[in-house]
Scaffold this motif. Structure first.
Motif, PDB file in Angstrom:
ATOM      1  N   TRP A 176       0.698  -1.116  -0.030  1.00 43.50           N
ATOM      2  CA  TRP A 176      -0.054  -0.035   0.038  1.00 43.50           C
ATOM      3  C   TRP A 176       0.953   1.342   0.039  1.00 43.50           C
ATOM      4  CZ3 TRP A 176      -0.665   4.171   3.377  1.00 43.50           C
ATOM      5  CH2 TRP A 176      -2.027   4.948   3.304  1.00 43.50           C
ATOM      6  N   LEU A 177       1.901   1.370   0.693  1.00 41.25           N
ATOM      7  CA  LEU A 177       2.857   2.240   0.885  1.00 41.25           C
ATOM      8  C   LEU A 177       3.653   2.508  -0.622  1.00 41.25           C
ATOM      9  CD1 LEU A 177       4.591   1.776   4.119  1.00 41.25           C
ATOM     10  CD2 LEU A 177       3.258   3.934   3.628  1.00 41.25           C
ATOM     11  N   ARG A 178       3.920   1.646  -1.147  1.00 41.37           N
ATOM     12  CA  ARG A 178       4.476   1.538  -2.604  1.00 41.37           C
ATOM     13  C   ARG A 178       3.539   2.425  -3.391  1.00 41.37           C
ATOM     14  NH1 ARG A 178       6.988  -3.015  -1.312  1.00 41.37           N
ATOM     15  NH2 ARG A 178       9.168  -3.490  -2.055  1.00 41.37           N
ATOM     16  N   ARG A 179       2.178   2.073  -3.436  1.00 41.14           N
ATOM     17  CA  ARG A 179       1.060   2.751  -4.356  1.00 41.14           C
ATOM     18  C   ARG A 179       0.972   4.033  -3.755  1.00 41.14           C
ATOM     19  NH1 ARG A 179      -1.202  -2.211  -3.059  1.00 41.14           N
ATOM     20  NH2 ARG A 179      -2.935  -1.252  -1.674  1.00 41.14           N
ATOM     21  N   ARG A 180       1.006   4.297  -2.310  1.00 36.17           N
ATOM     22  CA  ARG A 180       0.450   5.662  -1.943  1.00 36.17           C
ATOM     23  C   ARG A 180       1.709   6.597  -2.322  1.00 36.17           C
ATOM     24  NH1 ARG A 180      -1.987   8.951   1.118  1.00 36.17           N
ATOM     25  NH2 ARG A 180      -1.090  10.051   2.779  1.00 36.17           N
ATOM     26  N   TYR A 181       2.966   6.176  -2.189  1.00 43.16           N
ATOM     27  CA  TYR A 181       3.917   7.309  -2.522  1.00 43.16           C
ATOM     28  C   TYR A 181       4.376   6.800  -4.131  1.00 43.16           C
ATOM     29  CZ  TYR A 181       4.135   8.497   2.284  1.00 43.16           C
ATOM     30  OH  TYR A 181       3.540   9.329   3.429  1.00 43.16           O
ATOM     31  N   GLU A 182       3.677   6.136  -4.754  1.00 43.25           N
ATOM     32  CA  GLU A 182       4.172   5.849  -6.308  1.00 43.25           C
ATOM     33  C   GLU A 182       5.452   5.287  -6.523  1.00 43.25           C
ATOM     34  OE1 GLU A 182       3.028   9.830  -7.622  1.00 43.25           O
ATOM     35  OE2 GLU A 182       1.015   9.259  -7.838  1.00 43.25           O
ATOM     36  N   GLY A 183       5.918   4.424  -5.540  1.00 40.18           N
ATOM     37  CA  GLY A 183       7.187   3.783  -5.759  1.00 40.18           C
ATOM     38  C   GLY A 183       8.353   4.778  -5.556  1.00 40.18           C
ATOM     39  N   ASN A 184       8.279   5.978  -5.099  1.00 40.33           N
ATOM     40  CA  ASN A 184       9.161   6.871  -4.891  1.00 40.33           C
ATOM     41  C   ASN A 184       9.570   7.013  -3.293  1.00 40.33           C
ATOM     42  OD1 ASN A 184      10.439   9.334  -4.379  1.00 40.33           O
ATOM     43  ND2 ASN A 184       9.437  10.461  -5.985  1.00 40.33           N
ATOM     44  N   LEU A 185      10.669   6.157  -3.144  1.00 35.53           N
ATOM     45  CA  LEU A 185      11.318   5.983  -1.729  1.00 35.53           C
ATOM     46  C   LEU A 185      11.610   7.494  -1.246  1.00 35.53           C
ATOM     47  CD1 LEU A 185      12.067   3.953   0.363  1.00 35.53           C
ATOM     48  CD2 LEU A 185      14.013   3.656  -0.584  1.00 35.53           C
ATOM     49  N   SER A 186      11.927   8.316  -1.898  1.00 32.11           N
ATOM     50  CA  SER A 186      12.475   9.506  -1.563  1.00 32.11           C
ATOM     51  C   SER A 186      11.400  10.196  -0.714  1.00 32.11           C
ATOM     52  CB  SER A 186      13.319  10.394  -2.405  1.00 32.11           C
ATOM     53  OG  SER A 186      14.449   9.814  -2.691  1.00 32.11           O
ATOM     54  N   ARG A 187      10.339  10.057  -1.516  1.00 34.40           N
ATOM     55  CA  ARG A 187       9.055  10.927  -0.965  1.00 34.40           C
ATOM     56  C   ARG A 187       8.520  10.274   0.298  1.00 34.40           C
ATOM     57  NH1 ARG A 187       4.101  10.422  -4.400  1.00 34.40           N
ATOM     58  NH2 ARG A 187       3.115  11.316  -2.757  1.00 34.40           N
TER      59      ARG A 187
END
Length: 160
Positions: free
Chosen positions: A48-59
């Protein structure tokens, strides 16, 4: 319900589950965690976090103010982290953002489940039906039922 005389009189259903119908987990009590810490839930939270942050780890790292967290190591906040000293969580504060994300994830799963049951019910009944649900978090639930073609409304105790 489509065929029985009594079933034909039904105009809708109200979906309930959990402790008192609000979709709390069965062992919930005031002050207790509503989080599921099982391996499956932790895996779902990370996805869910991957989707929420669109795969952007820095975000995500910026939002959580945690340069070490990854999508593979993110964890649900524990009880101490979920009990802030202040009344309101600050979405700009990393420690609070982590709790906010976990709360959103927890509610999203419940709302997706409600939407699923509402869809299944409406597709099984061959005439128009009203489907509502009792939820414990009206603020997060509002977005789901407004966007859902299956769930017609939600109810909540506003004092929460």
């Amino acid at each position: 319900m489509n065929e029985s005389p009594l079933g034909k009189a039904v105009v809708g259903v109200h979906l309930v589950a959990g402790t008192d119908g609000q979709w709390f987990k069965p062992d919930w009590r005031p002050g207790a965690s509503d989080y599921d810490y099982s391996p499956g839930a932790v895996h779902a939270f990370r996805e869910w976090l991957r989707r929420r942050y669109e795969g952007n780890l820095s975000r995500m790292r910026d939002a959580w103010d945690d340069s070490d967290v990854t999508f593979d190591t993110a964890s649900m906040p524990d009880e101490k982290q979920r009990s802030p000293d202040q009344w309101f969580l600050d979405p700009e504060a990393g420690k609070d953002r982590r709790v906010i994300d976990a709360n959103l994830f927890s509610d999203a799963g419940k709302m997706e489940t409600l939407n699923h049951f509402a869809r299944e019910f409406k597709q099984a009944i061959t005439r128009p039906m009203f489907v509502s649900a009792y939820v414990h978090n009206k603020l997060h639930a509002n977005r789901v039922w407004i966007e859902s073609p299956w769930l017609d409304g939600t109810l909540a105790v506003q004092e929460y």
